[in-house]
Motif scaffolding. Structure first.
Motif, PDB file in Angstrom:
ATOM      1  N   TRP A  34       0.884  -1.181   0.000  1.00 56.74           N
ATOM      2  CA  TRP A  34       0.000   0.000   0.000  1.00 56.74           C
ATOM      3  C   TRP A  34       0.910   1.216   0.000  1.00 56.74           C
ATOM      4  O   TRP A  34       1.428   1.608   1.034  1.00 56.74           O
ATOM      5  CB  TRP A  34      -0.916  -0.006   1.236  1.00 56.74           C
ATOM      6  N   GLY A 165       0.126  -3.319  -9.544  1.00 62.51           N
ATOM      7  CA  GLY A 165       1.221  -3.867  -8.734  1.00 62.51           C
ATOM      8  C   GLY A 165       0.964  -5.293  -8.294  1.00 62.51           C
ATOM      9  O   GLY A 165       1.796  -6.193  -8.496  1.00 62.51           O
ATOM     10  N   SER A 166      -0.218  -5.525  -7.713  1.00 61.00           N
ATOM     11  CA  SER A 166      -0.477  -6.850  -7.149  1.00 61.00           C
ATOM     12  C   SER A 166      -0.582  -7.920  -8.244  1.00 61.00           C
ATOM     13  O   SER A 166      -0.443  -9.110  -7.961  1.00 61.00           O
ATOM     14  CB  SER A 166      -1.739  -6.832  -6.292  1.00 61.00           C
ATOM     15  N   SER A 222      -7.967   1.743  -5.560  1.00 62.79           N
ATOM     16  CA  SER A 222      -6.654   1.533  -4.939  1.00 62.79           C
ATOM     17  C   SER A 222      -5.629   2.509  -5.502  1.00 62.79           C
ATOM     18  O   SER A 222      -4.690   2.879  -4.806  1.00 62.79           O
ATOM     19  CB  SER A 222      -6.209   0.075  -5.030  1.00 62.79           C
ATOM     20  N   LEU A 272      -3.658  -2.012   7.103  1.00 65.84           N
ATOM     21  CA  LEU A 272      -3.998  -1.497   5.769  1.00 65.84           C
ATOM     22  C   LEU A 272      -5.189  -0.544   5.872  1.00 65.84           C
ATOM     23  O   LEU A 272      -5.165   0.576   5.342  1.00 65.84           O
ATOM     24  CB  LEU A 272      -4.329  -2.677   4.839  1.00 65.84           C
TER      25      LEU A 272
HETATM   26  O1  PMV Z   1      -2.405  -3.781  -7.222  1.00 62.94           O
HETATM   27  P1  PMV Z   1      -3.209  -2.629  -6.712  1.00 62.94           P
HETATM   28  O2  PMV Z   1      -2.690  -1.314  -7.184  1.00 62.94           O
HETATM   29  O3  PMV Z   1      -4.670  -2.814  -6.994  1.00 62.94           O
HETATM   30  O4  PMV Z   1      -3.063  -2.601  -5.111  1.00 62.94           O
HETATM   31  C1  PMV Z   1      -3.470  -3.666  -4.312  1.00 62.94           C
HETATM   32  C2  PMV Z   1      -3.344  -3.349  -2.889  1.00 62.94           C
HETATM   33  C3  PMV Z   1      -3.906  -4.365  -1.911  1.00 62.94           C
HETATM   34  O5  PMV Z   1      -4.715  -5.321  -2.555  1.00 62.94           O
HETATM   35  C4  PMV Z   1      -4.771  -3.639  -0.897  1.00 62.94           C
HETATM   36  C5  PMV Z   1      -2.790  -5.047  -1.145  1.00 62.94           C
HETATM   37  C6  PMV Z   1      -1.995  -6.069  -1.882  1.00 62.94           C
HETATM   38  O6  PMV Z   1      -0.803  -6.190  -1.576  1.00 62.94           O
HETATM   39  O7  PMV Z   1      -2.554  -6.779  -2.727  1.00 62.94           O
END
Ligand code: PMV
Length: 365
Positions: A34, A165-166, A222, A272
């Motif tokens: 995060w 990212g995830s 996010s 979080l």
């Molecule tokens: O990949 P994003 O930018 O959608 O971010 C995901 C963030 C969380 O799901 C809250 C935490 C994580 O590490 O997956």
């Protein structure tokens, strides 16, 4: 390894047509990511369980065209042409274009479907973008036959990361680390790697039941949430804490200390959401039923000497985690006591999975 490694330097042996189908999973973070900096570099390392049942299946058909200035593609979702997803995918293609120059030389027809309902509040970006990344790297492997599969897997994670990212953690399994961390050999901010140590048997085939508390569109995306970690009063401590938690969790996963697993995983989930509560502007993604469920899980755990615990992603849904040997009892508890807090009593039973699968002779239509 820096990002230059992922540029295409070899000459390409173009083919006229190709089609690839990949099934890629969703994942659930135990130590959360995060906060990030450009270009999609995480502020701390994270680790996730790869899921098994929640996945996307995507076919991309490639047809060679004259080199174009823009990426030519059509998107079909669950059998229907879908214009809503196009801007996000177009942006993804823009971000990866320098690493995949061949996308300007093919017309791409993308057909995609999810195993989970689209409006379930389960993020489809991780599985959706990792599936596209796998199809692209499959094409790249045909255009450059000398590429080795280890590099191709890393590049797929690298590309997926640039989309979300995830998504970098949705290529392999069962436990995946993304972000440079001193105790995880081979770890990188640029792509995710499988957790390198042998895990204790208690964490094998770990169960995750996803309680669908709220199926609506999130009020805060996010992207905005990550953004709010800039100038966040607790940001630096949080990033440090997450890295320390990964050190602790690495040991726990190896020695099977499930009590400390529960403590760390639940603390990560609440932290979080604490970051969201203390952002400026502040926001709350949990719903009253999220809290009801958490209380019930705590009560069940103490009354039954259970090892059940929860985690949350950036939304109201609750992931209920437990060892396989408690499956029968916990599923009964969920059906009897938690389902009523879910939207239309819906929940999804999942467990830890092993990552992307190429589906030969199958095409999504
Ligand atoms: O990949 P994003 O930018 O959608 O971010 C995901 C963030 C969380 O799901 C809250 C935490 C994580 O590490 O997956």
């Amino acid at each position: 390894m820096d990002a230059h490694q992922f540029l295409v330097n070899s000459s390409l042996q173009f083919i006229e047509k190709a089609s690839f189908t990949w099934q890629t999973p969703s994942n659930i973070a135990l130590v959360k990511y995060w906060g990030k900096s450009e270009p999609q570099i995480p502020k701390n390392a994270s680790i996730s369980f790869t899921l098994n049942n929640c996945h996307t299946i995507t076919t991309i058909e490639f047809e060679k065209i004259e080199k174009s200035d823009s990426v030519q593609f059509d998107m079909y979702f669950e059998g229907k042409k879908n214009e809503d997803f196009k801007p996000k995918i177009a942006k993804f293609f823009q971000r990866i274009a320098e690493y995949c120059p061949y996308i300007f030389e093919y017309k791409m027809i993308i057909h995609s479907q999810n195993s989970f309902p689209h409006s379930s509040g389960i993020a489809s970006s991780a599985s959706g973008l990792s599936a596209i990344a796998m199809c692209l790297t499959s094409l790249e492997q045909q255009l450059i036959p000398a590429l080795n599969s280890d590099f191709v897997t890393k590049k797929a994670s690298f590309l997926a990361r640039l989309g979300s990212g995830s998504a970098s953690r949705s290529i392999e399994g069962p436990l995946v680390v993304w972000g440079n961390h001193p105790e995880i050999e081979g770890s990188s901010d640029l792509f995710a790697v499988p957790f390198p140590h042998t895990i204790h048997s208690i964490f094998e085939n770990y169960q995750d039941v996803i309680l669908l508390v709220d199926k609506g569109e999130k009020q805060v995306s996010s992207t905005v949430g990550h953004e709010l970690m800039h100038n966040h009063p607790f940001a630096e401590n949080r990033f440090q804490q997450a890295n320390e938690n990964l050190t602790k969790l690495s040991k726990i996963l190896q020695n099977g200390d499930i009590k400390n697993f529960i403590n760390l995983v639940e603390s990560e989930a609440l932290t979080l959401h604490a970051m969201m509560l203390t952002s400026n502007p502040y926001f709350i993604l949990m719903k009253p039923n999220t809290l009801e469920i958490i209380q019930k899980i705590w009560k069940y755990r103490s009354e039954n000497q259970s090892n059940i615990c929860f985690t949350l992603d950036a939304g109201a849904n609750v992931h209920v985690l437990f060892p396989e040997n408690e499956k029968q009892n916990v599923l009964q508890f969920i059906e009897n006591e938690l389902a009523s807090f879910c939207h239309k009593n819906e929940y999804i039973c999942d467990s830890v999975g092993f990552g992307a699968k190429k589906l030969e002779n199958i095409k999504v239509r």
